[in-house]
Every structure is written in C-alpha cells, then in structure tokens.
Motif scaffolding. Structure first.
Motif, PDB file in Angstrom:
ATOM      1  N   SER A 196      16.002  -4.448  18.141  1.00 17.14           N
ATOM      2  CA  SER A 196      16.540  -3.361  18.963  1.00 17.14           C
ATOM      3  C   SER A 196      16.431  -2.036  18.219  1.00 17.14           C
ATOM      4  O   SER A 196      16.069  -1.001  18.797  1.00 17.14           O
ATOM      5  CB  SER A 196      18.001  -3.641  19.330  1.00 17.14           C
ATOM      6  N   GLN A 197      16.733  -2.055  16.925  1.00 17.06           N
ATOM      7  CA  GLN A 197      16.618  -0.850  16.113  1.00 17.06           C
ATOM      8  C   GLN A 197      15.150  -0.428  15.974  1.00 17.06           C
ATOM      9  O   GLN A 197      14.829   0.768  15.980  1.00 17.06           O
ATOM     10  CB  GLN A 197      17.246  -1.087  14.748  1.00 17.06           C
ATOM     11  N   LEU A 198      14.271  -1.424  15.848  1.00 18.62           N
ATOM     12  CA  LEU A 198      12.842  -1.125  15.746  1.00 18.62           C
ATOM     13  C   LEU A 198      12.340  -0.503  17.045  1.00 18.62           C
ATOM     14  O   LEU A 198      11.537   0.441  17.024  1.00 18.62           O
ATOM     15  CB  LEU A 198      12.066  -2.403  15.435  1.00 18.62           C
ATOM     16  N   PHE A 199      12.824  -1.032  18.183  1.00 13.84           N
ATOM     17  CA  PHE A 199      12.445  -0.457  19.470  1.00 13.84           C
ATOM     18  C   PHE A 199      12.831   1.025  19.522  1.00 13.84           C
ATOM     19  O   PHE A 199      12.051   1.866  19.979  1.00 13.84           O
ATOM     20  CB  PHE A 199      13.112  -1.217  20.620  1.00 13.84           C
ATOM     21  N   ASN A 200      14.037   1.355  19.059  1.00  9.67           N
ATOM     22  CA  ASN A 200      14.476   2.748  19.050  1.00  9.67           C
ATOM     23  C   ASN A 200      13.541   3.614  18.207  1.00  9.67           C
ATOM     24  O   ASN A 200      13.202   4.740  18.585  1.00  9.67           O
ATOM     25  CB  ASN A 200      15.896   2.853  18.511  1.00  9.67           C
ATOM     26  N   ALA A 201      13.136   3.082  17.056  1.00 11.32           N
ATOM     27  CA  ALA A 201      12.250   3.832  16.172  1.00 11.32           C
ATOM     28  C   ALA A 201      10.891   4.059  16.831  1.00 11.32           C
ATOM     29  O   ALA A 201      10.313   5.152  16.739  1.00 11.32           O
ATOM     30  CB  ALA A 201      12.082   3.095  14.846  1.00 11.32           C
TER      31      ALA A 201
END
Length: 237
Positions: free
Chosen positions: A98-103
């Motif tokens: 999820s954090q990678l998606f945001n990045a």
C-alpha cells in the motif's frame, strides 16, 4: 511573483489526473477485484506547514469513507471484495505494498501527469508503464483475484495560525497554501504487478470528516474507473 503565480497556474491547468495502461480494458462482470484496506490520514497543518495527525478526525474519516466505499463497490460492474485482514500473516507485507502504491502514484503525478515534468521514458507516445513489482503475485491472501484496488487519501486542514499566515502572505504578495487534500485510486494487475489504471489528484474536494464530504471524495477517487460509472446517493445528515 506574478510571473511565478502564472507559471504555477498554467502548470496546474495542464495537469492530467487519470491514466490507463495502453490496451487495458475492463469488461463488467468478468473479473474479481480485491479492495485493499484504504490508507487514510487526517490531521492539521500547523502554522509552519507541518502535518499533525488527528486520531479523532482519522477515525471519523475512516468510518464515512468506508460507508461510501461499501456503496460504491457494488456499482463497479465486477465482483469487488474487501481484503480479509485475517487472511494470514501477510498483513505487514500488504501494508508495504500500500505504501509502495502511494510512492508510485506520487511518481506518476510528478513525472507523467505534469506535461512539463515528463521523463523521456514517460512521454505520451511511450504509453502508461508503471508497476509495484511482480512480487505481489506471490501473496497468498490475494489468490483467486485478478486485480487489487488501492485507495489512499491524505488531508491536512489548515490551523488558525496557518490561515492567518496565508492572509499575511497575501498582503505581502507571498503565496502561502493552507490545507492539503490529496487522494489516489488505482488498479494493479495481480499477475504482473502492473498499474493498469490510476486516478490521482493533489487538490481533491470533500471534507472526509463528514458523510457528504466522504461521498464526494469517493466519487472523485473513482472517477474514470474502467467499468461502470459510480454515482453515490447524497448522504443524509
């Protein structure tokens, strides 16, 4: 200062908000989509512009956005199931994705949605090529699904001090922003890890602390979803 303001204004006007992988099409009733747990952060923007999380506001937003999403997911034209938090020990890894998606969404906004910032490999004729990596296909908790729908919202409401600073800045000819309201929604192909659709905006509307505002935010997040259009009912106070 006026020239800078005009430059910023023209850049904002030229910003794109939605992208699709070339050739991607989503036919209603043909796929299974896992709705990942939304990443929601709500707080206050201090006088100096720092983000100060507010647990009560975040809880309110999570409840209202969850209600709006429950209604919206029945209108997306395909089977949309919420991610099972108890699916196994993969929770921390799913959070990382999820954090990678945001990045990745941030990078898409910066280097593809703003025409003036496009990298040589992200020009319009190069297509829409972004990914979170093929490793997501190995998550057992996502087995049986075709796509993952990631949703993220971040809101900072300007404090009294920040608003006063904004007024003082205007009087002095200096631009000071008050408030941050951004949101991302994207589909990831669970076989390849490719981002096949993204809707991302750093200037979203809707006060997510209210039912009406949360519905507005979800409508904006799912605008352009590759399937059926989403039209939520007006929330009652």
């Amino acid at each position: 200062m006026l020239a800078l303001a005009c430059c910023i204004s023209s850049t904002a006007v030229g910003q794109e908000k939605t992208g699709n992988k070339e050739g991607f099409a989503l036919k209603p009733g043909t796929v299974k989509i896992i709705l990942m747990r939304p990443v929601i952060g709500v707080g206050e923007q201090s006088t100096g512009g720092l983000y100060e999380p507010n647990a009560d506001w975040t809880t309110q937003a999570r409840g209202h956005l969850g209600t709006a999403l429950s209604e919206a997911q029945t209108q997306l034209g395909n089977q949309v199931m919420p991610y099972e938090e108890s699916a196994g020990p993969e929770g921390p890894l799913v959070t990382q994705y999820s954090q990678l998606f945001n990045a990745v969404a941030d990078s898409v906004i910066e280097y593809q949605f703003f025409p003036g910032n496009r990298l040589p490999t992200k020009k319009r004729d190069k297509g829409f090529e972004w990914a979170v990596g093929p490793g997501i296909a190995e998550l057992k908790s996502l087995e049986g699904a075709d796509y993952a729908l990631f949703i993220s919202t971040h809101d900072e409401y300007g404090s009294t001090g920040r608003k006063m600073l904004q007024i003082v800045g205007m009087l002095g000819g200096i631009g000071v922003t008050s408030g941050v309201h951004q949101g991302y929604a994207g589909l990831v192909d669970l076989k390849t890890g490719e981002l096949v659709w993204l809707n991302a905006d750093r200037q979203m509307g809707g006060d997510v602390r209210t039912p009406e505002g949360a519905q507005k935010r979800i409508r904006q997040l799912l605008e352009g979803f590759p399937g059926k259009p989403v039209a939520l009912t007006t929330a009652q106070p």
